[in-house]
Design an enzyme around this catalytic site. Structure first.
Site, short mmCIF file in Angstrom:
data_model
loop_
_atom_site.label_atom_id
_atom_site.label_comp_id
_atom_site.label_asym_id
_atom_site.label_seq_id
_atom_site.Cartn_x
_atom_site.Cartn_y
_atom_site.Cartn_z
N GLU A 14 -2.56 11.00 -23.00
CA GLU A 14 -3.84 11.73 -22.28
C GLU A 14 -4.64 10.77 -21.50
O GLU A 14 -4.64 9.82 -22.03
CB GLU A 14 -4.72 12.39 -23.50
CG GLU A 14 -5.84 12.95 -23.05
CD GLU A 14 -6.98 13.23 -24.11
OE1 GLU A 14 -6.60 12.78 -25.37
OE2 GLU A 14 -8.02 14.17 -24.09
N HIS B 246 -9.09 6.54 -26.97
CA HIS B 246 -8.78 6.83 -28.48
C HIS B 246 -7.11 6.84 -28.69
O HIS B 246 -6.52 7.14 -27.87
CB HIS B 246 -9.53 7.94 -28.88
CG HIS B 246 -8.75 9.11 -28.23
ND1 HIS B 246 -9.72 9.68 -27.20
CD2 HIS B 246 -8.11 10.21 -28.44
CE1 HIS B 246 -9.18 10.97 -26.80
NE2 HIS B 246 -8.22 11.17 -27.47
N HIS C 270 -1.09 11.22 -30.09
CA HIS C 270 -1.15 10.97 -28.70
C HIS C 270 -2.20 9.71 -28.37
O HIS C 270 -3.04 9.40 -29.54
CB HIS C 270 -1.40 11.95 -27.64
CG HIS C 270 -3.10 12.50 -28.00
ND1 HIS C 270 -3.31 13.79 -28.64
CD2 HIS C 270 -4.25 12.05 -27.42
CE1 HIS C 270 -4.51 13.93 -28.65
NE2 HIS C 270 -4.99 13.09 -27.83
CO CO Z 1 -7.33 12.95 -27.33
#
Ligand code: CO
Length: 134
Positions: free
Chosen positions: A130, A7, A79
């Site tokens: 991440e 994502h 992020h």
């Molecule tokens: Co995230």
């Protein structure tokens, strides 16, 4: 080492307004809000056919995205999350190359109930990264 893009996350000052923008303005499917007190955020996921967009709103005092929103009051890209098969071996490899892992360095449980880690943006082209074990 990294696999799919899991994502892209966007920090927003108003999750209801952002959900409305994506659901009604852009015609996307948006999940119901999920509070993640351990991460200091409430999240929804915009479900796209090839990936997801995570919308993040601060939750509680000292949210890790509070400062970001002070600098970016209308919101902004926060992020990017890549999938890895083995988060501990990925972490060891990255640390051995000099990368910095945020927090205490141990994986936490992320929004999908899977282990996640965050890597310092200064080590990754100015982007907070991440990693999520899938
Ligand atoms: Co995230």
């Amino acid at each position: 080492m990294i696999g799919r893009l899991n994502h892209v996350a966007i920090a927003v000052p108003d999750l209801d307004a952002a959900t409305n923008l994506y659901a009604n303005g852009l015609g996307a499917n948006v999940s119901t809000p999920q509070a993640l007190p351990e991460h200091g955020v409430t999240v929804v996921f915009v479900e796209l056919s090839n990936t997801k967009v995570e919308l993040l709103e601060p939750l509680g005092e000292g949210s890790p995205i509070a400062k970001f929103l002070e600098s970016n009051p209308s919101g902004g890209m926060h992020h990017i999350c890549y999938e890895v098969e083995d988060i501990v071996s990925a972490r060891e490899k990255l640390i051995s190359q000099g990368a910095r892992v945020l927090g205490d360095g141990n994986p936490k449980t992320g929004a999908h109930g899977k282990p996640v880690l965050f890597l310092h943006p200064k080590d990754f082209a100015g982007t907070l990264v991440e990693l999520e074990q899938v």
